[in-house]
Design a protein around this motif. Structure first.
Motif, PDB file in Angstrom:
ATOM      1  N   GLN A  24      31.074  59.948  48.454  1.00  0.00           N
ATOM      2  CA  GLN A  24      30.795  58.585  48.943  1.00  0.00           C
ATOM      3  C   GLN A  24      29.385  58.476  49.528  1.00  0.00           C
ATOM      4  N   ALA A  51      40.910  53.542  45.952  1.00  0.00           N
ATOM      5  CA  ALA A  51      41.511  52.305  45.428  1.00  0.00           C
ATOM      6  C   ALA A  51      42.011  51.438  46.595  1.00  0.00           C
ATOM      7  N   ASN A  53      40.702  51.360  49.552  1.00  0.00           N
ATOM      8  CA  ASN A  53      39.504  50.759  50.156  1.00  0.00           C
ATOM      9  C   ASN A  53      39.053  49.536  49.370  1.00  0.00           C
ATOM     10  N   VAL A  54      39.184  49.602  48.023  1.00  0.00           N
ATOM     11  CA  VAL A  54      38.800  48.456  47.179  1.00  0.00           C
ATOM     12  C   VAL A  54      39.756  47.293  47.471  1.00  0.00           C
ATOM     13  N   GLU A  55      41.056  47.595  47.514  1.00  0.00           N
ATOM     14  CA  GLU A  55      42.064  46.546  47.801  1.00  0.00           C
ATOM     15  C   GLU A  55      41.777  45.850  49.124  1.00  0.00           C
ATOM     16  N   MET A  59      35.285  48.346  49.895  1.00  0.00           N
ATOM     17  CA  MET A  59      34.445  49.020  48.905  1.00  0.00           C
ATOM     18  C   MET A  59      34.535  48.206  47.615  1.00  0.00           C
ATOM     19  N   SER A  60      33.429  48.144  46.857  1.00  0.00           N
ATOM     20  CA  SER A  60      33.507  47.415  45.593  1.00  0.00           C
ATOM     21  C   SER A  60      34.086  48.342  44.521  1.00  0.00           C
ATOM     22  N   ALA A  61      34.645  47.724  43.462  1.00  0.00           N
ATOM     23  CA  ALA A  61      35.212  48.522  42.365  1.00  0.00           C
ATOM     24  C   ALA A  61      34.110  49.373  41.731  1.00  0.00           C
ATOM     25  N   GLU A  62      32.888  48.824  41.721  1.00  0.00           N
ATOM     26  CA  GLU A  62      31.773  49.568  41.127  1.00  0.00           C
ATOM     27  C   GLU A  62      31.443  50.818  41.965  1.00  0.00           C
ATOM     28  N   ASP A  63      31.413  50.644  43.297  1.00  0.00           N
ATOM     29  CA  ASP A  63      31.144  51.803  44.168  1.00  0.00           C
ATOM     30  C   ASP A  63      32.216  52.871  44.002  1.00  0.00           C
ATOM     31  N   LYS A  64      33.441  52.398  43.780  1.00  0.00           N
ATOM     32  CA  LYS A  64      34.538  53.362  43.589  1.00  0.00           C
ATOM     33  C   LYS A  64      34.279  54.190  42.336  1.00  0.00           C
TER      34      LYS A  64
END
Ligand SMILES: CC(=O)CC(=O)SCCNC(=O)CCNC(=O)[C@H](O)C(C)(C)COP(=O)(O)OP(=O)(O)OC[C@H]1O[C@@H](n2cnc3c(N)ncnc32)[C@H](O)[C@@H]1OP(=O)(O)O
Ligand SMILES: NC(=O)C1=CN([C@@H]2O[C@H](COP(=O)(O)OP(=O)(O)OC[C@H]3O[C@@H](n4cnc5c(N)ncnc54)[C@H](OP(=O)(O)O)[C@@H]3O)[C@@H](O)[C@H]2O)C=CC1
Length: 283
Positions: A24, A51, A53-55, A59-64
């Motif tokens: 990260q 995931a 964190n995205v929900e 965090m963005s899906a792209e960062d994930k």
């Protein structure tokens, strides 16, 4: 020394957490485990936490996906050849750790730092197993790694100033707070925490109160986020026992004797949350 490539040894709860925070923060990470199943489980856990964190919109899906792309599995310790820093997070056992450090010393490039996430074992002794003792250091993360801010940094007797400064700077890059401590059994964190947990186990062993009530007292009475027995289950009862044994042997003081109930639970394979049963039952 600038650190770019990191290898984490052991894909258990700590190794996976350390690999996650390194990825990260922009480091290229190899996550190693000798057991393929454990390795896949570690990577899956990281994916699940990211995931979540995205929900939550943290965090963005792209960062994930960028973070996941920085993580690669490794099943061969020789992969250390591509790393600037290796962080070991296998079982809390001196023989296992020194064997791994001896091997890593052969494979890692000359400039690489070898760090251990040990909870209590002497860094000086781990360092002595290598031909680069000045580049060996303790980097003790707290559980759960993505959440807890502290990293205890432990200098062995031989650790160089340069190694210490590199690891301190890396800890800052991980957005964690380094605290330097001397190489004494249990360092600071577990010298203080583990006798409290052991005493909580004695309180149950002696029939003073149930695990639920011991935890209730410490949560409601002392504002601890988790009661000591919930925390022991969370850490792993095997790890708690190994740490108490290191304190007992290291200080030679009977006040650190592990509670017989803790020994019995570990012998039964009741290791806490990770095995599904400890002081509490899980799932
Ligand atoms: C043994 C050693 O050598 C050293 C050690 O590590 S000793 C152990 C040190 N750790 C502790 O003492 C932990 C004590 N417990 C706590 O601080 C808290 O109970 C806790 C942070 C674990 C959970 O907090 P909580 O408020 O009770 O629960 P909850 O609201 O569900 O979680 C808070 C956050 O932590 C996250 N979290 C909880 N458990 C997690 C886990 N296992 N892994 C990753 N994240 C976790 C949650 O997702 C949540 O994140 P957001 O704020 O982004 O939503
Ligand atoms: N739990 C905690 O709260 C904390 C633990 N620590 C320290 O981190 C380290 C790891 O703990 P944790 O992640 O909780 O433990 P886990 O039990 O979750 O993971 C242990 C790891 O060690 C590996 N391992 C076990 N035996 C051997 C062996 N003989 N040779 C090589 N690898 C082995 C396991 O592999 P496999 O899955 O194949 O068995 C697994 O990857 C320990 O030193 C512990 O003291 C530090 C801070 C907090």
């Amino acid at each position: 020394m600038s650190i770019k490539n990191v290898m984490v040894i052991g894909a258990g709860q700590m190794g996976a957490g350390i690999a996650q925070v390194c990825a990260q923060s922009g480091f290229e990470v190899l996550l190693h485990d000798m057991n393929e199943e454990a390795l896949q489980k570690g990577l899956k856990n990281i994916e699940k936490l990211l995931a979540r964190n995205v929900e939550k919109g943290k965090m963005s899906a792209e960062d994930k996906s960028v973070t996941m792309n920085r993580l690669s599995p490794s099943s061969d310790l020789k992969d250390a050849a591509a790393c600037d820093l290796v962080i070991e997070a296998v079982v809390e056992n001196m023989d296992v750790k020194t064997n791994i450090f001896r091997e890593l010393d052969q494979y890692a490039p000359k400039h690489a730092i070898l760090a251990s996430n040990t909870s209590s074992l002497p860094i000086t002794e781990i360092a002595a197993a290598t031909d680069r003792p000045d580049q060996v250091i303790g980097m003790h993360f707290m559980n759960p790694v993505p959440i807890m801010k502290l990293v205890e940094i432990i200098r062995g007797l031989q650790t160089s100033e340069e190694t210490y400064e590199s690891i301190k700077a890396m800890t800052d890059e991980l957005n964690k707070t380094p605290v330097e401590v001397k190489d004494f059994p249990g360092f600071v964190s577990n010298r203080i925490l583990m006798p409290m947990i052991n005493e909580a186990i004695y309180t149950v062993y002696e029939g003073v109160a149930s695990p639920e009530d011991v935890d209730r007292v410490m949560k409601l009475g002392m504002n601890h986020p988790m009661g000591p027995l919930t925390l022991a289950d969370f850490i792993g009862l095997d790890t708690c026992l190994y740490i108490m044994e290191v304190l007992h042997e290291g200080f030679g003081d009977s006040k650190y004797r592990p509670c017989p109930l803790l020994r019995q639970y570990v012998k039964a394979g009741w290791l806490g949350k990770k095995s599904g049963r400890g002081f509490y039952q899980y799932n």
